[in-house]
Design a protein around this motif. Sequence first.
Motif, PDB file in Angstrom:
ATOM      1  N   LYS A  17       0.822  -1.214   0.000  1.00 49.20           N
ATOM      2  CA  LYS A  17       0.000   0.000   0.000  1.00 49.20           C
ATOM      3  C   LYS A  17       0.856   1.265   0.000  1.00 49.20           C
ATOM      4  O   LYS A  17       0.489   2.266  -0.627  1.00 49.20           O
ATOM      5  CB  LYS A  17      -0.946  -0.017   1.205  1.00 49.20           C
ATOM      6  CG  LYS A  17      -2.032  -1.071   1.107  1.00 49.20           C
ATOM      7  CD  LYS A  17      -3.089  -0.914   2.187  1.00 49.20           C
ATOM      8  CE  LYS A  17      -2.533  -1.226   3.563  1.00 49.20           C
ATOM      9  NZ  LYS A  17      -3.561  -1.132   4.622  1.00 49.20           N
ATOM     10  N   LYS A  25      -3.263  -0.376  -5.198  1.00 45.45           N
ATOM     11  CA  LYS A  25      -4.581  -0.557  -4.593  1.00 45.45           C
ATOM     12  C   LYS A  25      -4.914  -2.048  -4.535  1.00 45.45           C
ATOM     13  O   LYS A  25      -4.909  -2.729  -5.569  1.00 45.45           O
ATOM     14  CB  LYS A  25      -5.643   0.176  -5.408  1.00 45.45           C
ATOM     15  CG  LYS A  25      -7.053   0.057  -4.851  1.00 45.45           C
ATOM     16  CD  LYS A  25      -8.040   0.793  -5.741  1.00 45.45           C
ATOM     17  CE  LYS A  25      -9.469   0.621  -5.220  1.00 45.45           C
ATOM     18  NZ  LYS A  25     -10.457   1.295  -6.098  1.00 45.45           N
ATOM     19  N   PRO A  26      -5.194  -2.588  -3.353  1.00 44.44           N
ATOM     20  CA  PRO A  26      -5.520  -4.015  -3.241  1.00 44.44           C
ATOM     21  C   PRO A  26      -6.822  -4.356  -3.953  1.00 44.44           C
ATOM     22  O   PRO A  26      -7.724  -3.513  -4.045  1.00 44.44           O
ATOM     23  CB  PRO A  26      -5.626  -4.239  -1.733  1.00 44.44           C
ATOM     24  CG  PRO A  26      -5.916  -2.890  -1.158  1.00 44.44           C
ATOM     25  CD  PRO A  26      -5.228  -1.899  -2.052  1.00 44.44           C
ATOM     26  N   ASN A  27      -6.905  -5.591  -4.455  1.00 42.76           N
ATOM     27  CA  ASN A  27      -8.139  -6.055  -5.078  1.00 42.76           C
ATOM     28  C   ASN A  27      -8.710  -7.225  -4.275  1.00 42.76           C
ATOM     29  O   ASN A  27      -8.239  -7.526  -3.181  1.00 42.76           O
ATOM     30  CB  ASN A  27      -7.911  -6.444  -6.548  1.00 42.76           C
ATOM     31  CG  ASN A  27      -6.902  -7.576  -6.704  1.00 42.76           C
ATOM     32  OD1 ASN A  27      -6.483  -8.200  -5.726  1.00 42.76           O
ATOM     33  ND2 ASN A  27      -6.521  -7.847  -7.926  1.00 42.76           N
ATOM     34  N   HIS A  55      -9.818  -5.464   8.351  1.00 43.45           N
ATOM     35  CA  HIS A  55      -9.509  -5.585   6.924  1.00 43.45           C
ATOM     36  C   HIS A  55     -10.761  -5.928   6.115  1.00 43.45           C
ATOM     37  O   HIS A  55     -10.948  -5.426   5.002  1.00 43.45           O
ATOM     38  CB  HIS A  55      -8.434  -6.641   6.698  1.00 43.45           C
ATOM     39  CG  HIS A  55      -7.069  -6.215   7.152  1.00 43.45           C
ATOM     40  ND1 HIS A  55      -6.470  -5.046   6.726  1.00 43.45           N
ATOM     41  CD2 HIS A  55      -6.185  -6.806   8.006  1.00 43.45           C
ATOM     42  CE1 HIS A  55      -5.278  -4.929   7.282  1.00 43.45           C
ATOM     43  NE2 HIS A  55      -5.084  -5.977   8.074  1.00 43.45           N
ATOM     44  N   SER A  73     -12.802  -2.827   5.762  1.00 48.69           N
ATOM     45  CA  SER A  73     -12.154  -1.801   4.938  1.00 48.69           C
ATOM     46  C   SER A  73     -12.284  -2.069   3.443  1.00 48.69           C
ATOM     47  O   SER A  73     -12.052  -1.177   2.631  1.00 48.69           O
ATOM     48  CB  SER A  73     -10.665  -1.692   5.299  1.00 48.69           C
ATOM     49  OG  SER A  73      -9.935  -2.798   4.798  1.00 48.69           O
ATOM     50  N   MET A  74     -12.653  -3.289   3.087  1.00 51.82           N
ATOM     51  CA  MET A  74     -12.723  -3.646   1.670  1.00 51.82           C
ATOM     52  C   MET A  74     -13.627  -2.688   0.892  1.00 51.82           C
ATOM     53  O   MET A  74     -13.189  -2.007  -0.033  1.00 51.82           O
ATOM     54  CB  MET A  74     -13.218  -5.090   1.512  1.00 51.82           C
ATOM     55  CG  MET A  74     -12.225  -6.143   1.952  1.00 51.82           C
ATOM     56  SD  MET A  74     -12.907  -7.814   1.876  1.00 51.82           S
ATOM     57  CE  MET A  74     -13.251  -7.961   0.118  1.00 51.82           C
ATOM     58  N   ASP A 108     -12.982   1.399   2.071  1.00 49.91           N
ATOM     59  CA  ASP A 108     -11.796   2.151   1.653  1.00 49.91           C
ATOM     60  C   ASP A 108     -11.325   1.846   0.226  1.00 49.91           C
ATOM     61  O   ASP A 108     -10.618   2.658  -0.368  1.00 49.91           O
ATOM     62  CB  ASP A 108     -10.629   1.856   2.612  1.00 49.91           C
ATOM     63  CG  ASP A 108     -10.961   2.226   4.045  1.00 49.91           C
ATOM     64  OD1 ASP A 108     -11.733   3.193   4.242  1.00 49.91           O
ATOM     65  OD2 ASP A 108     -10.464   1.550   4.967  1.00 49.91           O
ATOM     66  N   TYR A 109     -11.717   0.672  -0.314  1.00 44.23           N
ATOM     67  CA  TYR A 109     -11.149   0.282  -1.603  1.00 44.23           C
ATOM     68  C   TYR A 109     -12.181  -0.105  -2.655  1.00 44.23           C
ATOM     69  O   TYR A 109     -11.820  -0.548  -3.739  1.00 44.23           O
ATOM     70  CB  TYR A 109     -10.174  -0.901  -1.391  1.00 44.23           C
ATOM     71  CG  TYR A 109      -9.070  -0.577  -0.427  1.00 44.23           C
ATOM     72  CD1 TYR A 109      -7.994   0.227  -0.810  1.00 44.23           C
ATOM     73  CD2 TYR A 109      -9.095  -1.055   0.889  1.00 44.23           C
ATOM     74  CE1 TYR A 109      -6.982   0.536   0.083  1.00 44.23           C
ATOM     75  CE2 TYR A 109      -8.077  -0.750   1.782  1.00 44.23           C
ATOM     76  CZ  TYR A 109      -7.020   0.046   1.372  1.00 44.23           C
ATOM     77  OH  TYR A 109      -6.024   0.358   2.254  1.00 44.23           O
ATOM     78  N   ASP A 110     -13.469   0.072  -2.325  1.00 47.07           N
ATOM     79  CA  ASP A 110     -14.551  -0.251  -3.276  1.00 47.07           C
ATOM     80  C   ASP A 110     -14.473  -1.698  -3.768  1.00 47.07           C
ATOM     81  O   ASP A 110     -14.751  -1.995  -4.932  1.00 47.07           O
ATOM     82  CB  ASP A 110     -14.524   0.695  -4.493  1.00 47.07           C
ATOM     83  CG  ASP A 110     -14.806   2.133  -4.110  1.00 47.07           C
ATOM     84  OD1 ASP A 110     -15.670   2.351  -3.240  1.00 47.07           O
ATOM     85  OD2 ASP A 110     -14.155   3.036  -4.661  1.00 47.07           O
ATOM     86  N   VAL A 111     -14.089  -2.598  -2.880  1.00 42.31           N
ATOM     87  CA  VAL A 111     -14.028  -4.024  -3.214  1.00 42.31           C
ATOM     88  C   VAL A 111     -15.165  -4.730  -2.490  1.00 42.31           C
ATOM     89  O   VAL A 111     -15.198  -4.755  -1.257  1.00 42.31           O
ATOM     90  CB  VAL A 111     -12.680  -4.648  -2.799  1.00 42.31           C
ATOM     91  CG1 VAL A 111     -12.677  -6.150  -3.091  1.00 42.31           C
ATOM     92  CG2 VAL A 111     -11.526  -3.955  -3.516  1.00 42.31           C
TER      93      VAL A 111
END
Length: 321
Positions: free
Chosen positions: A256, A261-263, A286, A289-290, A293-296
């Motif tokens: 990060k 950006k994590p998927n 975590h 946060s998907m 924070d990351y739109d996952v």
Amino acid sequence: MGFDYDLLVRNGLVHYYAEGKFLSPTRKVFYESFVTDVVTWTTMIDRTCSDEAMKLFGSMLVSDVEPNEVTMIAVLYAYSNKGNAGVGKTIHEHVQKKNVNCSLNLLNALLDMYVKWGCLTTAKETFDNMKVRDVFSWTSMVNGYAKLGDLLAARKFFNDMPERNFIVCALSACGQLGCMDLGQWIHQHYLNRRRIQPSMILGNVLMDMYAKYGRINSATELFGEMPKRNLVSWNTMIARYAGNAKQALTLFKEMKTMGLKPNDITFVAVLSACNHGGLVSQDIEHFESMARDYDVDPKKEHYVCVTELLERVGRLEKLIS
């Protein structure tokens, strides 16, 4: 609601439980089914251990359900890991007798089975009769002769590969076929000796191959030598360190900070690491946060990771709430 008698619904349940590796409910739904079809049987054969798969296939043959191409591929891979050459040839004869569609995938499964048992003569006959071959077909033959100690034949097959310049394909096939020795040979004798600098894609494939078979130090060394890394590189390393939660989460943090950006694949690895490490609060953080924070959007695999950990520590109500 009465839907448990619907074959489509029951097949969906069998598939759902089997995918999540919930073997007890998988077997319960299967054995309580009054009606089964080829999908039901194939799912069970494909998702159980070799011994159980072989018993299920025997039961299927005496039932009124005919195996199809997908069934036979699942059976062949089960027998290739645990079985004998005589039974394997019987399966091959069954495929021919029943005129099962011999797709490239089915022929590759037959080839893989014969190679694993050291039946190189039969393997070569199968290979020679194939109208279409891919990198898996060629890699199986190279691996078979290399394990037999016939390096001249192995080298000839390798040199004759129409796609041998696409080393990424060959190494990927090695990883999927369990040909660790051959993959290492390609790396050391073909890439290193010719001073071929691995591309990022090739580096990722090599790293994944080594990590998949427990060669974490080799994978880590490759990772450290890569001049450029992408999300696949980081995901591979995080996933392979899933048993070492501290190291996996350290890599995740470093990734990060590099601006990546994590998927969804990243989060499967991260949540699995938290699961193995028993890190409940970090697992939940975590997971939350998907989407935040990351739109996952969480998928089944993510829920499974979190649910298993919360159930183990007696805090399943946390997820429900």
